[in-house]
Scaffold this motif. Structure first.
Motif, PDB file in Angstrom:
ATOM      1  N   ASN A   1       0.808  -1.229   0.000  1.00 55.40           N
ATOM      2  CA  ASN A   1       0.000   0.000   0.000  1.00 55.40           C
ATOM      3  C   ASN A   1       0.839   1.276   0.000  1.00 55.40           C
ATOM      4  O   ASN A   1       0.368   2.331   0.449  1.00 55.40           O
ATOM      5  CB  ASN A   1      -0.969   0.025   1.190  1.00 55.40           C
ATOM      6  CG  ASN A   1      -2.048  -1.021   1.078  1.00 55.40           C
ATOM      7  OD1 ASN A   1      -2.532  -1.312  -0.026  1.00 55.40           O
ATOM      8  ND2 ASN A   1      -2.436  -1.602   2.190  1.00 55.40           N
ATOM      9  N   MET A   2       2.071   1.186  -0.518  1.00 58.53           N
ATOM     10  CA  MET A   2       2.863   2.399  -0.704  1.00 58.53           C
ATOM     11  C   MET A   2       2.426   3.085  -2.000  1.00 58.53           C
ATOM     12  O   MET A   2       2.056   2.431  -2.978  1.00 58.53           O
ATOM     13  CB  MET A   2       4.349   2.065  -0.769  1.00 58.53           C
ATOM     14  CG  MET A   2       4.899   1.404   0.474  1.00 58.53           C
ATOM     15  SD  MET A   2       4.938   2.519   1.906  1.00 58.53           S
ATOM     16  CE  MET A   2       6.264   3.625   1.424  1.00 58.53           C
ATOM     17  N   ILE A   3       2.477   4.415  -1.999  1.00 56.77           N
ATOM     18  CA  ILE A   3       2.116   5.195  -3.178  1.00 56.77           C
ATOM     19  C   ILE A   3       3.159   6.288  -3.406  1.00 56.77           C
ATOM     20  O   ILE A   3       3.931   6.620  -2.503  1.00 56.77           O
ATOM     21  CB  ILE A   3       0.725   5.849  -3.046  1.00 56.77           C
ATOM     22  CG1 ILE A   3       0.703   6.837  -1.863  1.00 56.77           C
ATOM     23  CG2 ILE A   3      -0.368   4.804  -2.908  1.00 56.77           C
ATOM     24  CD1 ILE A   3      -0.561   7.683  -1.777  1.00 56.77           C
ATOM     25  N   LEU A   4       3.188   6.832  -4.614  1.00 55.30           N
ATOM     26  CA  LEU A   4       4.014   7.995  -4.928  1.00 55.30           C
ATOM     27  C   LEU A   4       3.092   9.182  -5.184  1.00 55.30           C
ATOM     28  O   LEU A   4       2.512   9.306  -6.270  1.00 55.30           O
ATOM     29  CB  LEU A   4       4.889   7.730  -6.162  1.00 55.30           C
ATOM     30  CG  LEU A   4       6.087   6.802  -5.987  1.00 55.30           C
ATOM     31  CD1 LEU A   4       6.882   6.719  -7.279  1.00 55.30           C
ATOM     32  CD2 LEU A   4       6.984   7.266  -4.849  1.00 55.30           C
ATOM     33  N   PRO A   5       2.916  10.067  -4.199  1.00 54.95           N
ATOM     34  CA  PRO A   5       2.004  11.204  -4.364  1.00 54.95           C
ATOM     35  C   PRO A   5       2.329  12.110  -5.544  1.00 54.95           C
ATOM     36  O   PRO A   5       1.456  12.803  -6.059  1.00 54.95           O
ATOM     37  CB  PRO A   5       2.144  11.957  -3.033  1.00 54.95           C
ATOM     38  CG  PRO A   5       2.530  10.901  -2.052  1.00 54.95           C
ATOM     39  CD  PRO A   5       3.433   9.982  -2.822  1.00 54.95           C
ATOM     40  N   CYS A   6       3.589  12.119  -6.010  1.00 52.76           N
ATOM     41  CA  CYS A   6       3.940  12.991  -7.130  1.00 52.76           C
ATOM     42  C   CYS A   6       3.320  12.544  -8.439  1.00 52.76           C
ATOM     43  O   CYS A   6       3.225  13.329  -9.385  1.00 52.76           O
ATOM     44  CB  CYS A   6       5.450  13.102  -7.281  1.00 52.76           C
ATOM     45  SG  CYS A   6       6.269  11.611  -7.888  1.00 52.76           S
ATOM     46  N   LYS A   7       2.905  11.260  -8.511  1.00 51.35           N
ATOM     47  CA  LYS A   7       2.367  10.747  -9.770  1.00 51.35           C
ATOM     48  C   LYS A   7       0.977  10.141  -9.652  1.00 51.35           C
ATOM     49  O   LYS A   7       0.365   9.805 -10.668  1.00 51.35           O
ATOM     50  CB  LYS A   7       3.313   9.674 -10.346  1.00 51.35           C
ATOM     51  CG  LYS A   7       4.703  10.182 -10.709  1.00 51.35           C
ATOM     52  CD  LYS A   7       4.666  11.225 -11.812  1.00 51.35           C
ATOM     53  CE  LYS A   7       4.362  10.605 -13.164  1.00 51.35           C
ATOM     54  NZ  LYS A   7       4.427  11.610 -14.237  1.00 51.35           N
ATOM     55  N   CYS A   8       0.465   9.997  -8.447  1.00 59.08           N
ATOM     56  CA  CYS A   8      -0.831   9.335  -8.305  1.00 59.08           C
ATOM     57  C   CYS A   8      -1.959  10.347  -8.104  1.00 59.08           C
ATOM     58  O   CYS A   8      -1.755  11.458  -7.613  1.00 59.08           O
ATOM     59  CB  CYS A   8      -0.813   8.317  -7.168  1.00 59.08           C
ATOM     60  SG  CYS A   8      -0.736   8.992  -5.513  1.00 59.08           S
ATOM     61  N   TYR A   9      -3.137   9.935  -8.506  1.00 62.88           N
ATOM     62  CA  TYR A   9      -4.339  10.753  -8.451  1.00 62.88           C
ATOM     63  C   TYR A   9      -5.379  10.053  -7.579  1.00 62.88           C
ATOM     64  O   TYR A   9      -5.535   8.831  -7.640  1.00 62.88           O
ATOM     65  CB  TYR A   9      -4.916  10.958  -9.856  1.00 62.88           C
ATOM     66  CG  TYR A   9      -3.987  11.661 -10.799  1.00 62.88           C
ATOM     67  CD1 TYR A   9      -4.099  13.030 -11.028  1.00 62.88           C
ATOM     68  CD2 TYR A   9      -2.968  10.969 -11.458  1.00 62.88           C
ATOM     69  CE1 TYR A   9      -3.238  13.686 -11.895  1.00 62.88           C
ATOM     70  CE2 TYR A   9      -2.099  11.618 -12.319  1.00 62.88           C
ATOM     71  CZ  TYR A   9      -2.236  12.972 -12.531  1.00 62.88           C
ATOM     72  OH  TYR A   9      -1.383  13.627 -13.386  1.00 62.88           O
ATOM     73  N   ALA A  10      -6.058  10.823  -6.760  1.00 59.35           N
ATOM     74  CA  ALA A  10      -7.112  10.253  -5.925  1.00 59.35           C
ATOM     75  C   ALA A  10      -8.312   9.870  -6.790  1.00 59.35           C
ATOM     76  O   ALA A  10      -8.738  10.645  -7.646  1.00 59.35           O
ATOM     77  CB  ALA A  10      -7.528  11.258  -4.857  1.00 59.35           C
ATOM     78  N   LYS A  11      -8.828   8.681  -6.564  1.00 60.67           N
ATOM     79  CA  LYS A  11     -10.037   8.223  -7.262  1.00 60.67           C
ATOM     80  C   LYS A  11     -11.231   8.212  -6.318  1.00 60.67           C
ATOM     81  O   LYS A  11     -12.377   8.045  -6.736  1.00 60.67           O
ATOM     82  CB  LYS A  11      -9.799   6.836  -7.854  1.00 60.67           C
ATOM     83  CG  LYS A  11      -8.646   6.803  -8.863  1.00 60.67           C
ATOM     84  CD  LYS A  11      -8.325   5.407  -9.342  1.00 60.67           C
ATOM     85  CE  LYS A  11      -9.381   4.881 -10.297  1.00 60.67           C
ATOM     86  NZ  LYS A  11      -8.956   3.581 -10.879  1.00 60.67           N
TER      87      LYS A  11
END
Length: 337
Positions: free
Chosen positions: A71-81
C-alpha cells in the motif's frame, strides 16, 4: 474533488481529479517531502491507509511492486479516485529540506528596467528543488565564484527558479548576466539556503518590507500565501530610489484583487511627478502603525534598511522573535555580484 487526509499531521485538503496528491499538498502550503516530482526518485513515498488512487501512465519506476503490495504510493504521480487517507511525515523546518546541487538551463532573461533583470532557470525534468518561500540559492558558473540570489517565485512549480538580478557597477557576474549570458546557457544551482522564509504556522498579520531587489523573496512569500489560501493581513512596503526602480506592478495588482493585501511604495529620490510616499521605507511603517506588538515583520534588502527597521520597530513594540530578515550585507553582496 476528493479529500486527502494525512493521518500523521491531521492536515486535510482537496484535490481535483486531474491533480496529483503532491500538487494538491504543495498548493495548500503543506510540507510533503519530494525530490524529482516525476516518479523516479521515490522520496515522496507515502502509505495509503484508506481509499483508492491511480496512475495515468502505470506504476512509476520510483516504487517497487512489493511496495505497491504494501500500500505504498508515490504522491507525485498518483491521483485520488476517492477520498483517501495516507501516512506521510511532513517537513516542519528548513533542517528537513535537502540541500542539492542541480544542473539548470537559462530559460528566459527579461530586463525589467535599466538595472534589474528577471532570470528564469529550468531544472531538468527528472529533478526538482524543494524550498521554502523566501530562501535563496547559490548560482554556479564555471568562470565565476558562486553567487547567492533569492528565489523570487513561490515553491509550487519547483522545476522553475526565478531570480531578480540587479546590475552592480563593477560586478563581474552581474555584468555577465546583463551583457553576455544567453538563453539556453547551462549553469548549476545549489540550495535551498537561508533562514528567511514565510512562517506558515502563524496567524499574525504581516508587514513585509523590501528594499530594491529585496522584493524578490517578498514576491515569493506573498505568492505562496495567496496560493495556499492564507487570508492573513499583509502590508507590503517597497522602498526604492525612483519610480522606475519599482520594477514590477504585482504589488498594485495584489492590492486591487485581495482585500487583505495593502501596498505602499516609498521613494527616496522621486521626481516632481511622484504623488506617493517619500523618504525611508522603515519610517513609513513607523508612521502608519501605532504599535507593532502583534505583527510579524519580514525585511529584505540593504543592510542599513534592515538594521534601522530592527532597531526602531522594537521601540514600537515589535518582539524580536517576530522579526525575520535577509540583509544583503557585505558578505552577501560579494556573493551576489
Amino acid at each position: 474533488m476528493f479529500t486527502v487526509e494525512n493521518q500523521v499531521s491531521g492536515n486535510r485538503f482537496e484535490v481535483a481529479q486531474d491533480e496529483t496528491i503532491l500538487d494538491g499538498a504543495i498548493s495548500h502550503g503543506l510540507g510533503f517531502p519530494y525530490g524529482c516530482q516525476n516518479g523516479f526518485c521515490g522520496k515522496c513515498k507515502a502509505t495509503l491507509m484508506e481509499g483508492e488512487v491511480g496512475y495515468l501512465e502505470g506504476i512509476p519506476p520510483g516504487i517497487t511492486p512489493a511496495e505497491v503490495s504494501d500500500n505504498m504510493i508515490l504522491p507525485c504521480k498518483c491521483y485520488a479516485k476517492t477520498d483517501v487517507s495516507i501516512v506521510v511525515t511532513e517537513l516542519e523546518s528548513i533542517a528537513d529540506i535537502e540541500v542539492k546541487t542541480l544542473p539548470c538551463k537559462v530559460a528566459k532573461i527579461e530586463h525589467l528596467n535599466e538595472d534589474v533583470a528577471k532570470v528564469v532557470l529550468k531544472i531538468p525534468g527528472n529533478e526538482a528543488l524543494q524550498y521554502l518561500a523566501g530562501q535563496y540559492i547559490d548560482l554556479i558558473h564555471p568562470d565565476f565564484e558562486p553567487r547567492a540570489f533569492s528565489i523570487a517565485n513561490a515553491p509550487h512549480n519547483t522545476g522553475i527558479i526565478e531570480l531578480h538580478v540587479r546590475l552592480i557597477s563593477g560586478g563581474k557576474f552581474t555584468n555577465f548576466v546583463f551583457n553576455e549570458m544567453q538563453e539556453k546557457s547551462l549553469l548549476k544551482i545549489q540550495g535551498p539556503k537561508g533562514s528567511f522564509y514565510l512562517r506558515e504556522d502563524s496567524e499574525k498579520p504581516m508587514i513585509m518590507i523590501a528594499g530594491g531587489t529585496g522584493f524578490g523573496p517578498v514576491k515569493a512569500m506573498v505568492e505562496h500565501a495567496i496560493e495556499s489560501g492564507s487570508r492573513r493581513k499583509i502590508d507590503i512596503y517597497w522602498g526604492a530610489r525612483s519610480e522606475q526602480d519599482l520594477y514590477m506592478s504585482l504589488p498594485n495588482e495584489w492590492a486591487e484583487k485581495f482585500d487583505y493585501i495593502n501596498f505602499v511604495p516609498v521613494l527616496s529620490m522621486p521626481d516632481d511627478n511622484w504623488q506617493g510616499r517619500v523618504g525611508y521605507v522603515h519610517d513609513a511603517v513607523l508612521t502608519d502603525f501605532e504599535t507593532l506588538t502583534n505583527y510579524e515583520v519580514y525585511a529584505c534588502g540593504p543592510p542599513e534598511m534592515v538594521k534601522s527597521a530592527a532597531n526602531t520597530f522594537v521601540k514600537k513594540g515589535m518582539f524580536e522573535k517576530n522579526f525575520f530578515n535577509d540583509s544583503f550585507d557585505f558578505a552577501h553582496q560579494v556573493s551576489s555580484v
